[in-house]
Design an enzyme around this catalytic site. Sequence first.
Site, PDB file in Angstrom:
ATOM      1  N   GLN A 150      12.334   5.413   0.555  1.00 39.28           N
ATOM      2  CA  GLN A 150      11.844   5.856  -0.457  1.00 39.28           C
ATOM      3  C   GLN A 150      11.774   7.673  -0.398  1.00 39.28           C
ATOM      4  OE1 GLN A 150      10.685   4.552  -3.279  1.00 39.28           O
ATOM      5  NE2 GLN A 150      10.908   2.483  -2.499  1.00 39.28           N
ATOM      6  N   HIS A 184       7.335  -1.856   4.071  1.00 40.78           N
ATOM      7  CA  HIS A 184       8.030  -2.695   3.385  1.00 40.78           C
ATOM      8  C   HIS A 184       8.502  -3.873   4.394  1.00 40.78           C
ATOM      9  CE1 HIS A 184      11.718  -4.091   1.298  1.00 40.78           C
ATOM     10  NE2 HIS A 184      11.226  -3.488   0.318  1.00 40.78           N
ATOM     11  N   LYS A 243      18.880   4.098  -3.888  1.00 31.75           N
ATOM     12  CA  LYS A 243      17.729   4.741  -3.852  1.00 31.75           C
ATOM     13  C   LYS A 243      17.962   6.209  -4.413  1.00 31.75           C
ATOM     14  CE  LYS A 243      14.993   1.223  -2.025  1.00 31.75           C
ATOM     15  NZ  LYS A 243      14.100   0.347  -2.725  1.00 31.75           N
ATOM     16  N   ASP A 255      12.005   4.686   8.189  1.00 30.67           N
ATOM     17  CA  ASP A 255      12.559   4.252   7.088  1.00 30.67           C
ATOM     18  C   ASP A 255      12.302   5.147   6.001  1.00 30.67           C
ATOM     19  OD1 ASP A 255      12.731   2.752   4.902  1.00 30.67           O
ATOM     20  OD2 ASP A 255      11.340   1.276   5.174  1.00 30.67           O
ATOM     21  N   CYS A 287       7.432  -6.452  -1.909  1.00 29.58           N
ATOM     22  CA  CYS A 287       7.617  -6.793  -0.451  1.00 29.58           C
ATOM     23  C   CYS A 287       6.789  -6.054   0.526  1.00 29.58           C
ATOM     24  CB  CYS A 287       9.282  -6.133  -0.103  1.00 29.58           C
ATOM     25  SG  CYS A 287      10.349  -6.962  -1.138  1.00 29.58           S
TER      26      CYS A 287
HETATM   27  C1  LIG Z   1      10.316   1.705   2.111  1.00 26.96           C
HETATM   28  C2  LIG Z   1      11.626   0.751   1.940  1.00 26.96           C
HETATM   29  N1  LIG Z   1      12.176   0.207   3.043  1.00 26.96           N
HETATM   30  C3  LIG Z   1      13.054  -0.518   2.875  1.00 26.96           C
HETATM   31  C4  LIG Z   1      13.645  -1.006   1.649  1.00 26.96           C
HETATM   32  C5  LIG Z   1      14.679  -1.867   1.767  1.00 26.96           C
HETATM   33  O1  LIG Z   1      15.919  -1.400   1.242  1.00 26.96           O
HETATM   34  P1  LIG Z   1      17.245  -2.163   0.761  1.00 26.96           P
HETATM   35  O2  LIG Z   1      16.811  -3.356  -0.007  1.00 26.96           O
HETATM   36  O3  LIG Z   1      18.164  -1.239  -0.117  1.00 26.96           O
HETATM   37  O4  LIG Z   1      17.778  -2.555   2.070  1.00 26.96           O
HETATM   38  C6  LIG Z   1      13.066  -0.394   0.434  1.00 26.96           C
HETATM   39  C7  LIG Z   1      13.433  -1.107  -0.775  1.00 26.96           C
HETATM   40  O5  LIG Z   1      12.600  -1.184  -1.503  1.00 26.96           O
HETATM   41  C8  LIG Z   1      11.998   0.380   0.569  1.00 26.96           C
HETATM   42  O6  LIG Z   1      11.138   0.677  -0.405  1.00 26.96           O
END
Ligand SMILES: Cc1ncc(COP(=O)(O)O)c(C=O)c1O
Lengths: 149, 407
Positions: free
Chosen positions: B201, B121, B224, B198, B363
Site C-alpha cells: 500500500q 493483509h 498498486k 510489506d 483479506c
Molecule cells: C498490504 C497488502 N499486502 C499484500 C497484498 C497482496 O498483494 P498482491 O495481491 O499484489 O500479491 C496487498 C494487496 O491487496 C496489500 O494491500
Amino acid sequence: MTTQPSKISNDALQLYQEVLLKHHKTPTGFEVEINNTHSADGVNAACGDEIVVYAQVEAGTITALGFSGDSCAICRASASIMCSYLTNVEVDQVEAIIEHTISIINSTHTDELICAEVLQPLLAVGKFPVRRQCAILPWRTFVKAVLES
Amino acid sequence: MSIVSPWKQDFPVFNADAYPNLCYLDSAATCLTPKRVADAMYNYQCYSHANSHKGLYYLSANVTEKVEYARTRIAEFLGASSLNEIVFTSGTTESLNLVAYSYIETKITSKSNIIISAAEHHANLLPWQRLCQQYGASLRVAPLNDHGIIDFSQLVTLIDSDTLLIAISQSANVIGKFNPIKQICQYARQNNIITVIDGAQAVSHGNINVDDLECDFYAFSGHKLYGPTGCGVLYCRMGLIEQMRPYQVGGGIIDNVSYQSSHYLTGPLKFESGSHNVVSIIGLLAALDYLNDISWQAINAYLERLSGYMQKRLAELNFIHPIVRSGDSAPYLYSFQMNKVHCHDVASMLDIEGIAVRAGHHCAQPLHKTLGINASVRVSLGLYNDHTDIDRLITGLTNTYQLLKIE
Ligand SMILES: Cc1ncc(COP(=O)(O)O)c(C=O)c1O
C-alpha cells in the site's frame, strides 16, 4: 456542505423492491426461539455474510424455522422468505423446492418463470450476478442443516 | 470545492467508448492503467518480445538489457544501493512467500517467534502462520493504537532473544496510515532481528528509502503503482541474497548442473527461475516513468488535498463510522461501516450508481475480528479521482442509508 437530494435509481429499486425491503426490515424467523432439532451455519467468504439457519422437524415435517447472523439485506430477505415458505413443508419435498428456488435466483429470464408469490422478490436478484450468492446462502445452509446432517 | 484531476485523461478506461461515468474508488486493490503503460506493454509485445537472459541473438540481448535496466530503476525508486538487491517476483504475495521459504525457513526452530501486526493483509500473515505451525514456533501479534497504527512500545514488549523476524506493513490495506517502521526496523537491527516490510500500500506514496528505513526486505506489487499485475518486487538487503536458497527451482538460475547436483547463480537471478514476465516488467517501468514525470511531490500534494476533502465529507455523515479513529493524517483510503446496513448492500447500491468500492474483510479477517466487526466498506483514491467522485460517493451513501436503514 449539504448533500444534494437525489433520486434513487430505478436499477437500485429493482433489486431492493419494496417487498424485499419489508422482509429485510421486519424479517420472519429472525432470531426466533424454537425447539430446533437441526441447525447449520453458512458464510459467504467473499462478502462477509454470516448466517445460522435452524429448524424444528417433527414426524417428517418442518414445523418451525429460524435464522440469525450478520448478513446483507438480500440474504436476510431471502432467509425471511424461506422461513415463511418452508414452514409445514414435508422434509421429503424440501430438496426439490430448494433446487427450484435456487434456479429462480440464478435465472436471468425471469419473465418466463412461474413461481410462488412469496418467492417473487427473489426474481430480480438473477439480474445482479454478484448478489445471487447472497440470496442462495440461506437455502444452501438449510440443506446443510436438515438434509445433510 | 473544486479539486480536479489533471491526469484523468491519461486513463483510457474513462474514454467515451469505455466507462466515462466510472467512479473508481478502489485503487488500494489495484490502480487503473495509464495509456502510457498499456502502450509500452503493447509495443514491447508486438515489436521487441523475446526470451530474456537466455538468447545470444540481438532481440533477446535487448530484452535482457531492458529487464536489467528496469531493475536499476527500481533500485533507485526504493533507494536501494544496488540493482543486485532487487528480485522480480509476481507480486507482494510471492515476494513474502519467497522470504519465508528461501530464508526464514532455514533459520526457524521451535524456540523461535515471529512478530506481525494486528492489521496485516493475509499475504503477510499466512506464510508466517504456516511456518510457525510447521516448526512449532510462535506467532506474536503486535496490537494497534486507537488510530490503527502499530504501537511501538507494545511491540517492543513482544520481543525477546528468540524473536527471529518482524514482518509488518508500512501502511496496512484497511487502515492506510503509516506505521513507525523506521523506528521498528532500527530497533530490530540493533537486536539482530530480521525485518520484512510489506510495502504493497505504501508504494503508491513514493518517497521510499530502504537504506534509511534499515529494513532487510521490502515487498511491493506493480499493479498498486499504476503498473500491471503479474510483476512485483522484493528488495533484499545486500549480503542477504547470498545466505538465501531459491525456493522455486528451474531454468535460468544455475551456473552448473549435473543429474545429481546444481550450483546456483549468485545475485537476484537465482530467485527468478523460468522465463521472466517481461511484458509486466516493461509495464512497471513505464509506470515509474509516468509517475516520475508527474513528480511525487505533485502526486502527494494532490492526493492529500483530495483525501482531506474525502475525510471531511465522510465525517459529515452521522450514519457512517470509521473503523478506527481518524486523525491528522489524510491516508488515501477510508474504511467504515454504515449503521445497521451491511457492507455488501452499501457496495451494491454504489455499484448500481457506477461507483466502485470494496466491501468485505479485504483479506484482513483477523483485523476485522479484533475490531469486533465482520466486514467494512473501503474507499481509496488514485490519480484519476477528483471532487466529483467524492460528491457522488456521498450522495450514493446517503441514498443507500435512506433506502436500507432499519429504524
Ligand atoms: C498490504 C497488502 N499486502 C499484500 C497484498 C497482496 O498483494 P498482491 O495481491 O499484489 O500479491 C496487498 C494487496 O491487496 C496489500 O494491500
